[in-house]
Design an enzyme around this catalytic site. Structure first.
Site, PDB file in Angstrom:
ATOM      1  N   ARG A  66       5.744 -49.448  20.712  1.00  0.00           N
ATOM      2  CA  ARG A  66       5.669 -48.190  21.454  1.00  0.00           C
ATOM      3  C   ARG A  66       4.989 -48.375  22.809  1.00  0.00           C
ATOM      4  NH1 ARG A  66       2.096 -43.091  20.667  1.00  0.00           N
ATOM      5  NH2 ARG A  66       3.374 -41.461  21.612  1.00  0.00           N
ATOM      6  N   HIS A  70       6.279 -47.144  26.485  1.00  0.00           N
ATOM      7  CA  HIS A  70       5.471 -46.312  27.380  1.00  0.00           C
ATOM      8  C   HIS A  70       5.098 -47.042  28.666  1.00  0.00           C
ATOM      9  CE1 HIS A  70       4.089 -42.956  24.393  1.00  0.00           C
ATOM     10  NE2 HIS A  70       5.375 -43.260  24.275  1.00  0.00           N
ATOM     11  N   ASN A  98      -0.164 -40.520  25.666  1.00  0.00           N
ATOM     12  CA  ASN A  98      -0.918 -41.689  25.194  1.00  0.00           C
ATOM     13  C   ASN A  98      -2.270 -41.371  24.581  1.00  0.00           C
ATOM     14  OD1 ASN A  98       1.131 -43.386  26.118  1.00  0.00           O
ATOM     15  ND2 ASN A  98       0.210 -43.577  28.162  1.00  0.00           N
ATOM     16  N   PRO A 167       9.271 -38.725  27.475  1.00  0.00           N
ATOM     17  CA  PRO A 167       9.649 -37.432  26.899  1.00  0.00           C
ATOM     18  C   PRO A 167       8.716 -37.023  25.752  1.00  0.00           C
ATOM     19  CG  PRO A 167      11.199 -39.148  26.232  1.00  0.00           C
ATOM     20  CD  PRO A 167      10.258 -39.774  27.217  1.00  0.00           C
ATOM     21  N   HIS A 197      11.913 -45.577  15.696  1.00  0.00           N
ATOM     22  CA  HIS A 197      11.163 -44.712  14.770  1.00  0.00           C
ATOM     23  C   HIS A 197      11.475 -45.038  13.310  1.00  0.00           C
ATOM     24  CE1 HIS A 197      10.198 -41.388  17.985  1.00  0.00           C
ATOM     25  NE2 HIS A 197       9.654 -42.557  18.261  1.00  0.00           N
TER      26      HIS A 197
HETATM   27  C1  HEM Z   1      13.480 -40.574  22.469  1.00  0.00           C
HETATM   28  C2  HEM Z   1      12.309 -40.128  22.870  1.00  0.00           C
HETATM   29  C3  HEM Z   1      11.039 -40.406  22.128  1.00  0.00           C
HETATM   30  C4  HEM Z   1      10.103 -39.491  21.790  1.00  0.00           C
HETATM   31  C5  HEM Z   1      10.145 -37.997  22.093  1.00  0.00           C
HETATM   32  C6  HEM Z   1       9.076 -40.180  21.065  1.00  0.00           C
HETATM   33  C7  HEM Z   1       7.917 -39.595  20.569  1.00  0.00           C
HETATM   34  C8  HEM Z   1       7.027 -40.215  19.732  1.00  0.00           C
HETATM   35  C9  HEM Z   1       5.892 -39.562  19.137  1.00  0.00           C
HETATM   36  C10 HEM Z   1       5.470 -38.125  19.367  1.00  0.00           C
HETATM   37  C11 HEM Z   1       5.278 -40.470  18.339  1.00  0.00           C
HETATM   38  C12 HEM Z   1       4.036 -40.241  17.492  1.00  0.00           C
HETATM   39  C13 HEM Z   1       2.796 -40.369  18.336  1.00  0.00           C
HETATM   40  C14 HEM Z   1       1.568 -39.766  17.684  1.00  0.00           C
HETATM   41  O1  HEM Z   1       1.727 -38.831  16.898  1.00  0.00           O
HETATM   42  O2  HEM Z   1       0.449 -40.238  17.973  1.00  0.00           O
HETATM   43  C15 HEM Z   1       6.017 -41.693  18.442  1.00  0.00           C
HETATM   44  C16 HEM Z   1       5.704 -42.846  17.773  1.00  0.00           C
HETATM   45  C17 HEM Z   1       6.380 -44.032  17.937  1.00  0.00           C
HETATM   46  N1  HEM Z   1       7.383 -44.277  18.847  1.00  0.00           N
HETATM   47 FE1  HEM Z   1       8.410 -42.890  19.879  1.00  0.00          FE
HETATM   48  N2  HEM Z   1       9.399 -41.513  20.979  1.00  0.00           N
HETATM   49  C18 HEM Z   1      10.589 -41.697  21.624  1.00  0.00           C
HETATM   50  C19 HEM Z   1      11.231 -42.894  21.811  1.00  0.00           C
HETATM   51  C20 HEM Z   1      10.739 -44.125  21.410  1.00  0.00           C
HETATM   52  C21 HEM Z   1      11.241 -45.395  21.838  1.00  0.00           C
HETATM   53  C22 HEM Z   1      12.366 -45.593  22.838  1.00  0.00           C
HETATM   54  C23 HEM Z   1      10.511 -46.347  21.197  1.00  0.00           C
HETATM   55  C24 HEM Z   1      10.606 -47.849  21.289  1.00  0.00           C
HETATM   56  C25 HEM Z   1      11.693 -48.511  21.615  1.00  0.00           C
HETATM   57  C26 HEM Z   1       9.552 -45.659  20.366  1.00  0.00           C
HETATM   58  C27 HEM Z   1       8.680 -46.248  19.492  1.00  0.00           C
HETATM   59  C28 HEM Z   1       7.758 -45.577  18.724  1.00  0.00           C
HETATM   60  C29 HEM Z   1       6.998 -46.199  17.652  1.00  0.00           C
HETATM   61  C30 HEM Z   1       7.192 -47.607  17.146  1.00  0.00           C
HETATM   62  C31 HEM Z   1       6.116 -45.228  17.179  1.00  0.00           C
HETATM   63  C32 HEM Z   1       5.040 -45.402  16.091  1.00  0.00           C
HETATM   64  C33 HEM Z   1       3.772 -45.910  16.757  1.00  0.00           C
HETATM   65  C34 HEM Z   1       2.592 -46.136  15.833  1.00  0.00           C
HETATM   66  O3  HEM Z   1       2.711 -46.032  14.611  1.00  0.00           O
HETATM   67  O4  HEM Z   1       1.512 -46.452  16.380  1.00  0.00           O
HETATM   68  N3  HEM Z   1       9.694 -44.304  20.546  1.00  0.00           N
HETATM   69  N4  HEM Z   1       7.070 -41.514  19.300  1.00  0.00           N
END
Ligand code: HEM
Ligand SMILES: *[C@@H]1O[C@H](CO)[C@@H](O)[C@H](O)[C@H]1NC(C)=O
Ligand SMILES: *[C@@H]1O[C@H](CO)[C@@H](O)[C@H](O)[C@H]1NC(C)=O
Ligand SMILES: *[C@@H]1O[C@H](CO)[C@@H](O)[C@H](O)[C@H]1NC(C)=O
Length: 324
Positions: A66, A70, A98, A167, A197
């Protein structure tokens, strides 16, 4: 005379266009062999630190992946997210997407320390993040690819750009599409990359409205999630739930299977399968894991190509948390 000046104009225009194309494609001026002479031990060095971090905590692989997303979405893949705030410098770590959320910075520090030991002053933090992200995917069972390298590190960061370019989970499908388009990624790339995800966790504050207020959600799934995410805003905001309810530490295509069952955790996740133009892409990845894997590789390479600093721009930071 008029015709010769217009043909001169045409030639000039064509030439400028060609130049523009060349300059434009320099954004992808990265190479998988960039450090093959200057730091031949780079890849095994990164991998062994990522491996030991993941064996301590499986989630950390998701957190690192992630961070790369970012980083790349905010003025390109330039390590800007890694810079700490100071009394005189506001970076990206406390930007809305973040703050209390981005994690894995210590792993990047540990990798940097190990890499500086084998080839001091050579490898950028931006490239370390790109490599560690690939290794995380592979170690958690996902596909492998050669990472293009040669990025340099920024000397600046932008909290405003981090607020605006990444986003939020409240995004509609059209907002998701436009945020990805803004960095040169297609609608299909957006769906493919959202497949990340399949690993990791989200905080209650980011899915509360979805589990209490939405209709395009499996009702027993919503009930279960409500158990650990209380309705009043402010209570249990940081309680975690897996983004992929089946296998949150394996990189697979279950994320897409969940969406078809209306079990996407975030509003933004379920937007990808909500009767709109991306439903067919979700179905394709649900039915065909190997297509998802090969498209994921392509999309990660494309994301990694977003506006890198190359040549003599930027610097090779000594410490990923601060400018030299
Ligand atoms: C399409 C738009 C996206 C949105 C709106 C989004 C939003 C989010 C949100 C809200 C979280 C949880 C954060 C939290 O609650 O602290 C998250 C976690 C995560 N996102 Fe996304 N994300 C997107 C795209 C992506 C992309 C493109 C990737 C990587 C290629 C990604 C990888 C991850 C990963 C691996 C997690 C888990 C992180 C952890 O467990 O520490 N996301 N994302
Ligand atoms: C970014 O968003 C955070 C949280 O909403 C806010 O506190 C901060 O002022 C914003 N920063 C900029 C530069 O817009
Ligand atoms: C659900 O929607 C109602 C009405 O719009 C609103 O008052 C409430 O705060 C929302 N609840 C959550 C948890 O988002
Ligand atoms: C592209 O890469 C080559 C070889 O590393 C380098 O000489 C050149 O300066 C780079 N071009 C740009 C625009 O960064």
């Amino acid at each position: 005379m008029a015709s010769s000046s217009s043909s001169f104009l045409r030639t000039t225009l064509t030439f400028s266009l060609l130049l523009l194309l060349l300059v434009g494609s320099s954004s992808a001026n990265l190479s998988t062999k960039f450090y093959s002479k200057s730091c031949p031990k780079l890849e095994p060095t990164v991998k062994s630190v990522v491996q030991s971090a993941i064996s301590k905590e499986k989630r950390i692989g998701a957190s690192v992946l992630r961070l790369f997303f970012h980083d790349c979405f905010v003025n390109g893949c330039d390590g800007s997210i890694l810079l700490d705030d100071t009394s005189s410098f506001t970076g990206e770590k406390n930007a809305a997407p973040n703050r209390n959320s981005a994690r894995g910075f210590n792993v990047i520090d540990d990798i940097k320390t190990a890499v500086e030991k084998v080839c001091p002053g050579v490898v950028s933090c931006a490239d370390i993040l790109a490599t560690a992200s690939r290794d995380s995917v592979v170690i958690l069972g996902g596909p492998c690819w050669n990472v293009k390298l040669g990025r340099r590190d920024s000397t600046t960061a932008s909290q405003a750009a981090a607020n605006n370019s990444i986003p939020p989970p409240t995004s509609s499908l059209s907002n998701l599409i436009s945020k990805f388009k803004a960095v040169g990624l297609s609608t299909e790339d957006m769906v493919t990359l959202s497949g990340a995800h399949t690993i990791g966790q989200a905080r209650c504050t980011n899915f509360r409205a979805r589990i209490y207020n939405e209709t395009n959600i499996d009702s027993s799934f919503a009930k279960r999630k409500q158990g650990s995410c209380p309705r009043p805003s402010g209570s249990g905001d940081n309680n975690l739930a897996p983004l992929d309810l089946q296998t949150p530490t394996s990189f697979d295509n279950d994320y897409f299977n969940n969406l078809i069952k209306k079990k996407g955790l975030l509003h933004s996740d379920q937007q990808l399968f909500n009767g709109g133009s991306t439903d067919s892409i979700v179905r394709k990845y649900s039915n065909n894991p190997s297509t998802f894997n090969s498209h994921f590789i392509k999309a990660m390479i494309k994301m990694g190509d977003i506006s890198p600093l190359t040549g003599s721009s930027g610097q090779i930071r000594k410490n990923c948390r601060k400018v030299n």
